[in-house]
Design a protein around this motif. Structure first.
Motif, short mmCIF file in Angstrom:
data_model
loop_
_atom_site.label_atom_id
_atom_site.label_comp_id
_atom_site.label_asym_id
_atom_site.label_seq_id
_atom_site.Cartn_x
_atom_site.Cartn_y
_atom_site.Cartn_z
N UNK A 132 0.81 -1.21 0.00
CA UNK A 132 0.00 0.00 0.00
C UNK A 132 0.85 1.27 0.00
N UNK A 133 2.00 1.18 0.58
CA UNK A 133 2.84 2.38 0.63
C UNK A 133 3.55 2.55 -0.69
N UNK A 173 1.05 2.48 -3.86
CA UNK A 173 -0.11 3.37 -3.91
C UNK A 173 0.27 4.74 -3.38
N UNK A 174 0.59 4.79 -2.14
CA UNK A 174 0.81 6.09 -1.54
C UNK A 174 1.95 6.85 -2.20
N UNK A 184 -4.53 6.61 -4.73
CA UNK A 184 -5.33 6.46 -3.53
C UNK A 184 -5.88 5.04 -3.46
N UNK A 185 -5.85 4.49 -2.27
CA UNK A 185 -6.27 3.10 -2.09
C UNK A 185 -7.70 2.89 -2.55
N UNK A 202 5.16 1.76 9.80
CA UNK A 202 5.66 0.76 8.88
C UNK A 202 5.83 1.31 7.49
N UNK A 223 2.96 -1.81 3.82
CA UNK A 223 1.66 -2.35 4.23
C UNK A 223 1.26 -3.35 3.15
N UNK A 264 -0.95 10.23 15.36
CA UNK A 264 -0.25 9.02 15.80
C UNK A 264 0.28 9.19 17.22
N UNK A 292 -12.41 10.47 2.35
CA UNK A 292 -11.27 9.89 1.67
C UNK A 292 -10.34 9.31 2.71
N UNK A 293 -9.63 8.24 2.33
CA UNK A 293 -8.66 7.66 3.28
C UNK A 293 -7.44 7.25 2.48
N UNK A 294 -6.25 7.34 3.08
CA UNK A 294 -5.07 6.92 2.31
C UNK A 294 -4.36 5.76 2.99
N UNK A 295 -3.37 5.25 2.29
CA UNK A 295 -2.69 4.04 2.79
C UNK A 295 -2.04 4.22 4.16
N UNK A 296 -1.27 5.29 4.36
CA UNK A 296 -0.66 5.44 5.70
C UNK A 296 -1.70 5.45 6.81
N UNK A 335 -4.53 3.84 6.79
CA UNK A 335 -4.93 2.45 7.02
C UNK A 335 -3.88 1.78 7.89
N UNK A 336 -2.61 2.05 7.55
CA UNK A 336 -1.53 1.48 8.35
C UNK A 336 -1.63 1.93 9.79
N UNK A 395 -1.94 -0.30 13.08
CA UNK A 395 -0.99 -0.16 14.19
C UNK A 395 -1.70 -0.03 15.51
N UNK A 401 -14.52 -0.11 1.69
CA UNK A 401 -13.10 -0.43 1.57
C UNK A 401 -12.67 -1.35 2.70
#
Lengths: 1068, 103, 160
Positions: free
Chosen positions: A176-177, A180-181, A186-187, A218, A221, B30, B53-57, B59-60, B64, B88
């Protein structure tokens, strides 16, 4: 159970209701078909189950989802011809759908209901038809041979189904990082992409690879996805935009399987509702975008052009309202797609051009390149907009059924007429119209159309009619719903409004019936007692109105008791980008839509007096013979203008009220009759040069506007460029203001309001044009009629205070003379003029008026009558006005005076110079006697058609004065009949355009349609000769266009034309 | 303008995200989450009512949090997730790890 | 997953000052708070509308809250801000004199408007509640922003 958004749920229920409506009969038809499987029908039923499955999962409707899923699986097996739809199978399906309906009707408790019987039956069906070795797959969830570390699960059944459907199954590893990011993607979009191209069988985020909060975030992902799709291995990398190593092919479809044609799916756009069943593929085939399938051609109904293109037969129809992430398809016509591709190509070329030019510092090349880029960008924009344009038929098409059903349930007879199905509108508008139109059609059926017996009693045909019409008008789309039912009772509505406390009783007193009827839009007035079962919500006309408001539209209502009701919805054509002219008043900027702008003009300060008149209380501009009413934007809006005085450098607020600032050419009569006899209004009052106001007068910048029905000019301080602006709607509080059509954000981020030209005109107090098309037509007619009588007149005096005038067209020249110049001999007056003797006449020679006084200053109006020049003696002051007049041909009629009119509250006598000449010089023989009308080569006969007596008389005079004979007719029809009577004797037809019974154009067409009149010249007379008028005229067959009463030109034209006509005659 | 609003009731910490749930909009989230847990919070509720909207970090980040709370027998709840985001989570099967309540 | 009843009554309220009084709006309704930028006047618009502004590409109507709450002369200071609120599916800007704190709010604490509050303000509130030592008037956005035609008449008619 979280049902979440009430609205969405209700829409979902509505959609499923619709889809389930015809399922029974479809299944029965399928059963009848037996072995000959009707693929389309099976697909339809499959789609219904599929979308119910999808939608219900979002709302957590687990039982519905499961049942739909199993039903779908069975249908899939039928579709792939694994199961034959015999009565037993169809029975189970029918029962399953019944159960689904039951569950949907009891949505809130559906999760607790028991569906085990149905599940068993369906599973039994599915497995009984499978070869023995595959039966176990239906249940087995197993881990497929996946790369080590992969954790996805999938059932063997799903895999098999995927393969049977011609899908490939891949195992995809995303980070994902990294994938995508870091690539600015965007996911959500990635997931949408996957769902758009196939099916996610399973997806697992490797949470172990992600640490805890304490650890560094991390950098990885991992996401594992099991993905089934029609996309083949050679394209999968490109589609997923991932390197090959991340994608593993797990399963492929059997080699001999024809792959299903791939639908075009463009992520991010919403789906088109399925087209009407009667016309399967209306020239909207998919371009072959997925190369892998080129050898398989499942083309259904071929479209007009390319047979190589595939059809959409399997495209599952997605409900646009299920609110799922996969909300993303649009059907695009092949031509538009090709245009887009071409334009994209052009853009690349232009970009390369630009780049090159820049690198070699070639400025010309840069300019050319950037121009090209500009052009292509605009075209691209337009083409993309085109993809959003859809025919309103998509919404209209569901109504025949609605009306049929409703009329059946209510026992009424209703006929629905639909016009304008092909009118195109932006997608969002179409979708937004769905609910309001449905509501209004239902209303018409429910409350509008009466029972047949009642209709007969009222003397109406028993079948009620509802007409649904769409058409374009002046930059808008109009949608009308008309019924011939019982109409809306204004008294009832207003009483209801008062009873509900919506308006106080007193307000009713001032209201017209139309206003009372319009109360129906008040919130709270027409909430239905029961919730509508189509959209599942309480509806009222106020909801309809607010829905339309949101789209930027307006709605009007017209109704007559027992006659019917008409709703008229007006919508902007597109939502988005329009070219507009930017103008400024003070330091405020405004945008005027280019479609309304006819031209821009600037009047230099020095010419303001000449070109700007005050007629009535309006200020008008003379522009090429037209009168254009003017409006100052600053005044209408109440913006105080600031002017910098050149001399003092001070900034002052401009308090000028009138554009022309009282020094333009008013009716000279004011000056004249204010006791300033002998003054010369033609010369402006000379104020001191140092006068502050004189200096402060700037040139006038005027935008000439057309509202579609009439024209006017807006005065502004500055023009800027025409730009393409994005139209943004104004909020609730402001959208009702008629002057503005929206707002836009300029390049510098500042906001500018967009002017609504019709609204602005109304606000400025101009002649009313907004409203129904009938009012506009009336206004146009009135405009035409008054154009009709707009003329220029030369004004002069006889006795002091006796105002006279003659049409300008009769005037060759005006000369001021001294009394001494007049020679009297043998009772005739003459004077030396340009080396010849000019006969002089005066009004008192023919009419019963006093002769001109001795003390008055004299002038001579030179005119050409019967080929001879003659001078009309008049008294000063002499002036010119251009205006519309009502000519009274009775009151003052006498010899020498053809009529009178009111000019600025004074009576002006219309002098008939020809009559005076006839009286004074009878021997000149100007008038043609009736016997001469027979016509011969020496006196060609001219047919004159003109409805205004006055004009007809005038024109007849000119023509006769030149020695021609005239046959006259008061309208087109009479002229035609006369022409048919007189036949070839008529050499030329001179006709007005606007006439009753048959217009000039109609006459011209009739003439051109007959062989015997071939070559007959037709001259059209008009007060205006705009481009469109001329085009129209030429198209109808008019040879030449003339301004009315432009005598010289008319005569010149006649002289030119007639010798040829004479020749024609001789040829006989 | 803070990108999230935080408050606390007993052993639950509420985090209300203002706007989209994307890395650029959640500075300090965080750390705030970590601090809460260090201070003894075991239940974390994250409200996504305003996120389109949501992004990968991000989600990470959620994962976490889940990973951090799990050994403490704590719990992560995501509230009022709008449809695309809720779906999603469903597609990615994250709603099987921690609770996701759709809007 | 345990039931979360406390969520229902508990929420957050963004407070601000207009004309020296404290008011608040539930944060659910508040999108953001911005500084005063360029406000384009809209001639012929109702008195209480200052104009329109550009908020990242959206046209937002700016309402002078002070005027709505009974004050006739609006004075812009360096502390003035605009609250962007969500109302009837559009964004509307509310001009305030000064921004206050975000405070927790429990629905059960809401009290009816005190008798001595002038109608200009009382008519715009859901009610009042205490936050610490302050008395905060909870604004009813619908009452403030609803300008459906006939509304005043309705109010008059209803009020009789």
């Amino acid at each position: 159970m979280t049902l979440g958004n009430d609205e969405l749920l209700k829409e979902f229920l509505a959609e499923t209701n619709e889809q389930l409506a015809g399922i029974e009969s479809d299944l029965l038809t399928i059963e009848e078909g037996g072995e000959n499987i009707n693929e389309e029908l099976v697909n339809k039923v499959f789609r219904a189950a599929h979308s119910i499955k999808g939608g219900s999962s979002l709302f957590g409707l687990k039982k519905i989802q499961e049942l739909a899923h199993k039903t779908e699986s069975v249908l899939d097996l039928i579709r792939s011809r694994v199961i034959r739809p015999n009565p037993e199978v169809v029975n189970i399906l029918l029962i399953s759908f019944d159960k689904l309906k039951e569950l949907l009707n009891n949505v809130m408790s559906s999760n607790e209901m028991d569906i085990s019987e149905n599940l068993v039956a369906l599973t039994g069906l599915a497995t009984s038809f499978l070869p023995q070795n595959e039966k176990g797959f239906f249940h087995k969830q197993g881990v497929v041979k996946l790369p080590p570390g992969a954790s996805v699960n999938v059932s063997e059944m799903d895999l098999e189904l995927a393969r049977k459907n011609g899908h490939y199954v891949y195992f995809v590893e995303y980070d994902l990082i990294k994938d995508i990011d870091m690539l600015d993607k965007n996911i959500l979009d990635v997931v949408r992409l996957l769902i758009a191209f196939g099916k996610v069988l399973d997806a697992q985020v490797n949470t172990d690879a992600i640490g805890t909060l304490e650890e560094e975030p991390s950098g990885i992902i991992p996401l594992h996805v099991l993905f089934s799709t029609e996309v083949g291995p050679d394209e999968i990398e490109m589609v997923l935009e991932l390197p090959k190593e991340r994608i593993k092919l797990l399963a492929s479809p059997p080699k001999d399987m024809p792959a299903a044609p791939p639908p075009i799916q463009i992520a991010g756009l919403s789906p088109l509702p399925a087209p009407a069943a009667e016309k399967p593929i209306e020239a909207r085939a998919a371009a072959s975008q997925t190369p892998g399938d080129s050898e398989n051609d499942k083309a259904k109904t071929p479209t007009s052009s390319e047979p190589a293109k595939k059809s959409f037969s399997d495209q599952p129809g997605q409900p646009s309202t299920a609110g799922s992430v996969a909300d993303a398809t649009l059907r695009v016509s092949v031509e538009v797609l090709e245009t887009l591709m071409n334009l994209a190509g052009e853009l690349v070329l232009s970009r390369n051009q630009l780049r090159e030019a820049l690198s070699t510092n070639d400025m010309r090349g840069v300019n050319a390149g950037s121009q090209r880029v500009s052009l292509v960008t605009s075209e691209l924009q337009e083409a993309i907009m085109q993809t959003r344009m859809q025919p309103i038929g998509n919404v209209f098409n569901k109504f025949p059924r609605v009306v049929r059903d409703m009329s059946r349930t209510q026992g009424k007879e209703i006929q629905l007429i639909i016009e304008g199905k092909e009118v195109e509108m932006d997608k969002t508008l179409i979708e937004g119209l769905n609910d309001p139109l449905t509501h209004m059609i239902r209303n018409s059926c429910d409350h509008g159309i009466e029972m047949p017996e009642e209709r007969i009693r009222k003397g109406k045909p028993p079948t009620g009619k509802i007409a649904l019409r769409a058409y374009h008008e002046a930059g808008q789309v109009i949608v009308e719903i008309t019924d011939d039912g019982k109409g809306i009772n204004p008294a009832k509505i207003s009483a209801s409004a008062v009873a509900k406390g919506l308006i106080p009783q007193e307000k009713l007193l001032g209201m017209s019936d139309a206003e009372k009827t319009a109360l129906i839009f008040l919130p709270g007035l027409s909430t239905a007692e029961k919730v509508s079962d189509i959209s599942g919500r309480g509806v009222g006309m106020d909801v309809v109105k607010s829905n339309l408001d949101r789209l930027g539209g307006k709605i009007e209502i017209e109704s007559k008791i027992d006659e019917g009701t008409r709703f008229c919805i007006k919508l902007p054509l597109t939502l988005a980008i329009i070219p507009s002219l930017v103008v400024a008043v003070g330091n405020e900027r405004f945008a005027v839509p280019q479609i309304n702008v006819l031209e821009l003009t600037r009047i230099p300060a020095a010419q303001i007096q000449n070109k700007i008149e005050i007629v009535g209380d309006a200020e008008v501009l003379t522009l090429r013979g037209k009168l254009i009413p003017l409006v100052s934007l600053g005044t209408v809006l109440g913006i105080n203008k600031e002017i910098t005085d050149e001399n003092t450098g001070q900034t002052l607020t401009d308090r000028r009220q009138s554009l022309a600032d009282r020094r333009s050419r008013r009716s000279p009569l004011e000056a004249t009759f204010a006791g300033q006899a002998g003054s010369e209004p033609m010369a402006a009052k000379r104020e001191a040069i140092t006068d502050r106001r004189y200096h402060a007068i700037n040139d006038l910048n005027i935008v000439i506007i057309s509202t579609g029905t009439f024209q006017y000019g807006i005065v502004v301080d500055q023009f800027f460029n025409t730009e393409e602006i994005v139209v943004k709607p104004l909020g609730r509080h402001l959208k009702g203001l008629p002057e503005y059509a929206g707002a836009t954000i300029m390049g510098d981020g500042k906001v500018a309001l967009i002017i609504d030209v019709s609204g602005m005109a109304t606000k400025a107090g101009m002649r009313h044009v907004s409203g129904s098309s009938r009012a506009s037509a009336l206004a146009a007619e009135t405009a035409r009629e008054s154009r009709h009588d707009t003329m220029s007149f030369l004004l002069f005096q006889n006795q002091p205070g006796e105002l006279c005038g003659i049409p300008m067209e009769m005037v060759l020249r005006v000369e001021r003379i001294e009394r001494s110049q007049i020679e009297n001999s043998a009772g005739r007056r003459t004077m030396q003029y340009r080396g010849a003797s000019l006969p002089l006449i005066t009004l008192s020679d023919a009419a019963e008026v006093k002769p001109i006084g001795d003390e008055q200053k004299l002038a001579v109006i030179v005119s050409s009558i019967g080929g001879r020049e003659v001078g009309l003696l008049v008294a000063m002051p002499v002036d010119v006005i251009e205006t519309r007049l009502q000519i009274d041909q009775k009151t003052h009629r006498q010899k020498g005076i053809s009529g009178s009119a009111i000019v600025k509250d004074k009576t002006m006598l219309l002098v008939d110079i020809v009559e005076i000449v006839e009286t004074v010089f009878p021997e000149w023989q100007i008038a043609a006697g009736p016997e001469k009308t027979a016509g011969n080569a020496a006196r060609p006969l001219i047919l004159l058609a003109e409805d205004s007596d006055f004009f007809r008389g005038q024109v007849k005079r000119f023509i006769e004065s030149e020695g021609f004979a005239v046959a006259e007719a008061p309208d087109g029809q009479a002229a035609w009949e006369l022409l048919c009577q007189l036949g070839e004797k008529v050499k030329v037809v001179v006709t007005d355009i606007e006439m009753p019974r048959m217009t000039g154009l109609g006459l011209a067409r009739a003439i051109r349609a007959e062989d015997r009149f071939a070559g007959l010249p037709i001259i059209g007379l008009t007060s205006l000769a705009g481009e469109e008028d001329i085009e129209q005229g030429k198209a109808a067959g008019i040879t030449d266009y003339q301004i009315k009463l432009d005598r010289d030109r008319l005569l010149e034209s006649l002289r030119r034309i007639l010798p040829r006509a004479a020749e024609r005659q001789i040829e006989f | 303008m803070t990108s999230f609003i935080q408050n606390q009731q007993g052993d639950t910490a509420n985090f209300f995200v203002k706007g989209d749930f994307v890395q650029s909009n959640t500075n300090g989230l965080r750390q705030a989450l970590l601090d809460s847990i260090k201070n003894g919070i075991t239940k974390i509720k994250i409200d996504l009512n305003e996120a389109n909207c949501i992004d990968s970090p991000s989600i990470g980040l959620l994962v976490s949090v889940h990973n951090t709370l799990k050994p403490l027998a704590g719990e992560l709840v995501v509230n009022r997730a709008k449809q695309p985001i809720a779906e999603l989570f469903s597609v990615l099967q994250l709603d099987k790890r921690f609770t996701v309540n759709a809007s | 997953m345990e039931e979360n009843n406390d969520e229902v009554t508990q929420s957050l309220v963004a407070t601000f000052i207009v004309d020296d009084r404290h008011y608040g709006l539930t944060t659910a309704r508040v999108r953001e708070v911005v500084r005063i930028g360029e406000i384009t006047p809209v001639h012929h618009s109702p008195e209480f509308i200052l104009g329109i502004m550009n908020l990242r590409g959206r046209i937002v109507t700016v309402v002078d809250l002070g005027r709505k709450l009974g004050r006739n002369n609006q004075a812009l200071t360096g502390h003035s801000r605009i609250f962007i609120a969500e109302w009837q599916q559009e964004h509307v800007g509310l001009l305030v004199d000064r921004v206050g704190e975000v405070v927790p709010f429990d629905e059960t604490e809401l009290r009816p408007v005190p008798e001595n509050m002038p109608t200009a303000q009382a008519g715009m509130l859901h009610g009042v509640f205490h936050s610490g030592k302050l008395l905060i008037g909870l604004l009813n956005l619908d009452l403030i922003l609803d300008d459906a035609p006939g509304k005043e008449d309705r109010q008059k008619a209803g009020g009789e």
